[in-house]
Design a protein around this motif. Sequence first.
Motif, PDB file in Angstrom:
ATOM      1  N   ARG A  22       0.833  -1.214   0.000  1.00 26.98           N
ATOM      2  CA  ARG A  22       0.000   0.000   0.000  1.00 26.98           C
ATOM      3  C   ARG A  22       0.865   1.260   0.000  1.00 26.98           C
ATOM      4  O   ARG A  22       0.533   2.250  -0.666  1.00 26.98           O
ATOM      5  N   GLU A  23       1.966   1.210   0.719  1.00 21.93           N
ATOM      6  CA  GLU A  23       2.866   2.368   0.742  1.00 21.93           C
ATOM      7  C   GLU A  23       3.437   2.679  -0.637  1.00 21.93           C
ATOM      8  O   GLU A  23       3.769   3.835  -0.935  1.00 21.93           O
ATOM      9  N   GLN A  24       3.562   1.645  -1.473  1.00 18.24           N
ATOM     10  CA  GLN A  24       4.117   1.841  -2.818  1.00 18.24           C
ATOM     11  C   GLN A  24       3.054   2.196  -3.855  1.00 18.24           C
ATOM     12  O   GLN A  24       3.367   2.362  -5.030  1.00 18.24           O
ATOM     13  N   GLY A  25       1.803   2.306  -3.431  1.00 16.90           N
ATOM     14  CA  GLY A  25       0.738   2.654  -4.367  1.00 16.90           C
ATOM     15  C   GLY A  25      -0.230   1.528  -4.648  1.00 16.90           C
ATOM     16  O   GLY A  25      -1.207   1.711  -5.383  1.00 16.90           O
ATOM     17  N   GLY A  26       0.027   0.335  -4.119  1.00 17.62           N
ATOM     18  CA  GLY A  26      -0.884  -0.779  -4.289  1.00 17.62           C
ATOM     19  C   GLY A  26      -0.819  -1.410  -5.669  1.00 17.62           C
ATOM     20  O   GLY A  26       0.028  -1.079  -6.504  1.00 17.62           O
ATOM     21  N   VAL A  27      -1.729  -2.335  -5.896  1.00 18.85           N
ATOM     22  CA  VAL A  27      -1.748  -3.097  -7.144  1.00 18.85           C
ATOM     23  C   VAL A  27      -1.761  -2.208  -8.385  1.00 18.85           C
ATOM     24  O   VAL A  27      -1.054  -2.490  -9.364  1.00 18.85           O
ATOM     25  N   PRO A  28      -2.538  -1.099  -8.418  1.00 22.36           N
ATOM     26  CA  PRO A  28      -2.569  -0.296  -9.652  1.00 22.36           C
ATOM     27  C   PRO A  28      -1.211   0.254 -10.070  1.00 22.36           C
ATOM     28  O   PRO A  28      -1.004   0.569 -11.243  1.00 22.36           O
ATOM     29  N   ALA A  29      -0.275   0.362  -9.134  1.00 22.66           N
ATOM     30  CA  ALA A  29       1.040   0.912  -9.453  1.00 22.66           C
ATOM     31  C   ALA A  29       2.043  -0.171  -9.856  1.00 22.66           C
ATOM     32  O   ALA A  29       3.192   0.139 -10.164  1.00 22.66           O
ATOM     33  N   TRP A  58      -8.188  -8.637 -10.995  1.00 24.71           N
ATOM     34  CA  TRP A  58      -7.941  -7.444 -11.800  1.00 24.71           C
ATOM     35  C   TRP A  58      -8.770  -7.599 -13.072  1.00 24.71           C
ATOM     36  O   TRP A  58      -9.104  -8.717 -13.466  1.00 24.71           O
ATOM     37  N   SER A  59      -9.113  -6.502 -13.698  1.00 21.61           N
ATOM     38  CA  SER A  59      -9.960  -6.563 -14.884  1.00 21.61           C
ATOM     39  C   SER A  59      -9.120  -6.696 -16.147  1.00 21.61           C
ATOM     40  O   SER A  59      -8.159  -5.940 -16.345  1.00 21.61           O
ATOM     41  N   TRP A  60      -9.514  -7.625 -17.021  1.00 18.58           N
ATOM     42  CA  TRP A  60      -8.856  -7.744 -18.316  1.00 18.58           C
ATOM     43  C   TRP A  60      -9.020  -6.468 -19.132  1.00 18.58           C
ATOM     44  O   TRP A  60      -8.157  -6.132 -19.966  1.00 18.58           O
ATOM     45  N   LEU A  96      -4.291  -5.105  -0.585  1.00 13.38           N
ATOM     46  CA  LEU A  96      -3.180  -4.653  -1.425  1.00 13.38           C
ATOM     47  C   LEU A  96      -3.540  -3.417  -2.234  1.00 13.38           C
ATOM     48  O   LEU A  96      -2.769  -3.007  -3.109  1.00 13.38           O
ATOM     49  N   PHE A  97      -4.678  -2.838  -1.952  1.00 14.00           N
ATOM     50  CA  PHE A  97      -5.098  -1.622  -2.636  1.00 14.00           C
ATOM     51  C   PHE A  97      -5.089  -0.460  -1.656  1.00 14.00           C
ATOM     52  O   PHE A  97      -5.414  -0.630  -0.463  1.00 14.00           O
ATOM     53  N   VAL A  98      -4.732   0.717  -2.153  1.00 11.18           N
ATOM     54  CA  VAL A  98      -4.758   1.911  -1.316  1.00 11.18           C
ATOM     55  C   VAL A  98      -6.200   2.337  -1.120  1.00 11.18           C
ATOM     56  O   VAL A  98      -6.979   2.366  -2.091  1.00 11.18           O
ATOM     57  N   PRO A  99      -6.626   2.639   0.098  1.00  6.88           N
ATOM     58  CA  PRO A  99      -8.004   3.125   0.302  1.00  6.88           C
ATOM     59  C   PRO A  99      -8.295   4.311  -0.609  1.00  6.88           C
ATOM     60  O   PRO A  99      -7.424   5.111  -0.929  1.00  6.88           O
ATOM     61  N   VAL A 149      -2.446   7.877  -3.832  1.00  4.03           N
ATOM     62  CA  VAL A 149      -2.148   6.832  -4.804  1.00  4.03           C
ATOM     63  C   VAL A 149      -0.835   7.173  -5.493  1.00  4.03           C
ATOM     64  O   VAL A 149      -0.677   8.267  -6.047  1.00  4.03           O
ATOM     65  N   ARG A 150       0.114   6.243  -5.433  1.00  2.49           N
ATOM     66  CA  ARG A 150       1.409   6.449  -6.077  1.00  2.49           C
ATOM     67  C   ARG A 150       1.469   5.580  -7.316  1.00  2.49           C
ATOM     68  O   ARG A 150       1.910   4.437  -7.273  1.00  2.49           O
ATOM     69  N   ALA A 151       0.970   6.084  -8.405  1.00  2.20           N
ATOM     70  CA  ALA A 151       1.011   5.333  -9.659  1.00  2.20           C
ATOM     71  C   ALA A 151       2.350   5.546 -10.333  1.00  2.20           C
ATOM     72  O   ALA A 151       3.009   6.559 -10.119  1.00  2.20           O
TER      73      ALA A 151
END
Length: 670
Positions: free
Chosen positions: A143-150, A165-167, A221-224, A229-231
């Motif tokens: 989460r500190e690194q931005g989570g799964v989206p990053a 995750w979405s295709w 593993l996702f940021v609230p 958000v750190r993308a």
Amino acid sequence: MTTTADDASHAKDPAPAQDAGVRFPFPPSDETEEAARHAVLRATDHLLALQHTEGWWESVFSTDVSYDAHDLFLRRLLGTLDERVATGSGRWIRSLQSADGSWPLVFDGAGHLGTTIQAYVALRLAGDRPDEEHMLRCAAWVREQGGVPASQLTARVWLAMFGLWSWDDLPEIPPEIIALPKWAPMNIYSFSAIMRLALVSLGIISEHRPVRPVPFGIDELFVPSDGPVRAPAPAPADGWERAFRHLNTAVRACRRGSPRAVRRTATNACVRWLLEHQETDGSWGACTPMTTWVVLALHLQGYPSDHPALKAAWDFLEDGAAWTEDGARKLLTVHSPVWDTCLTTTALLDAGLPAGHPALVKAADWLLTRQTDRPGDWSVRRPHLAPGGWSFQFHNQNYPDNDDTAEVVLALRRVAHPDQARVDDAVSRGVRWSLGMQSEDGGWGAFDADNTSTLPGRLPFFDFGEYCVDPPTADITAHVVEMLAAMGMQRDPRTRRAVRWLLDRQEDSGAWYGRWGVNHVYGTGCVLPALVAAGVPRDHPAVRRAVTWLTSVQNTDGGWGEDWRSYADPAYLGRGPSVPSQTAWALLALLAAGEHDGAAVRSGVRWLTERQTDQGTWEEPQFTGTLVPRAVAVHYGHYRHVFPLMALGRYVRRERPGAEAAGPEEADGA
């Protein structure tokens, strides 16, 4: 279970190196040289004892834990994950977690977001609960690194297959890319050999978009939504970037409207291409990560588990797992016997082992059986070139490489073999193949010639950027130049072009970039011996600049080291704790440059001799090899054995490598 030379059955323990015929041409000049001689003898004994009965050497080739995670992912998707494999793999992955909860790419390195996310999900598959302390630490770090989206693309592709995750949020990889002609800018042969296999496999996987839900979520593993958000920073949106983003949007829009017959024809063409590229050992590319992708693709395409191609592939994957005494299961990314054997042969010859020693003859016999004898993907750009290269692994006819070929030739030509005509024929074919693989600019890449397009790295398919292709590099070009010089071809126009190529790519610091080893210490350690061997005078400005740089980055303890982070941060160029293989690379360069009696060489030699183990080798947990800079690092288990012996052997034998110096014009590559 796969065995390597470290745990395989060996020939009868050899006689001590002195009994084996190791002799030194000069009496020792001082205590430093005396200590180096003893180190050479111990290291020679150690390597001789590691030789497999068939003649080859091999130590474990290691990467980060993401490929162990991929193995669990594949088994889960195919419904074959059993408790023993899950427990053993989980134990191995868990053992490499850092104190902050992350998993790094290299020993003692910073955490890597994509690798950490994949390790976390793999441990969930292995039965670890999200409320366990090590899992809580991991989730907090993610989460500190931005989570799964990053995270990197590979992690999100696997998550999509588990419904996490979405295709629709992933790049489209149309299988129709297989139909692009070989002259088209974006055909599959525009990509590097490794990326090519992944691309074709992912074209099939992307078409099927598999979703096999797992019985857990990864919300932790996702940021609230109300948190920062750190993308990852987006790539510069120049004309090509914008065009490819629009193209990806268009491909996604057309996906549903494309006739099913067209898509079916494309995916079937991808399958045929993959089946044509399967090796005799059942693998693709002779490596587990690529084989994992292909197995999944074939499964999605409807191939049954008892199909011969899949059965052979599963045998390869099973053989690629090693079990430790405490029950941990470690996946071996790839085998490296050709590379390890040719380097060992050279190291033993540098140590002074007689050229006709039985161990060297047996190694040469084995290497001769590994020469490729049929065209591979390289022939797309060189259709009229006869085969003759060597690959890295036990079985890999499709992808011989210029690096292995050069080093094998350098080793074979020095062995006093009873069937010299056989050796000469193999060497001749290897040299001819290497010359045919020279790129138009004068350099050599790893697997292909002229694989230099900048377009593949701009596509959204991968996030490896410029490393999606295989352009010439200084380290490989240097090895080929050194081979050509050893064959007496210093003044051949092709050698001179390559020398000019190397001189033109020296950096302002005096160093050369290391593509396949970390990093400028490796690149410079490869290039200087090659330039001198090719006739560049030792007082040439390029040689002196390199010597100045090497001595400037020597550590106060006498050794050399370069941190993996140097690929991303210039502050680490040539900087890092002293490491045996990197110290040896610097010594090999300085010795070639005529610095035998210099203070830097003597300090480096003392560093090596003082750190030799009682077994005759050196400890080296650091990752000093590279597959993809900034993305995939390698720990070569054999580097700590061979490179220090090469350096010490050349030091105690006071060798002055290199051909008769070329004139100034020739040295400049004119």
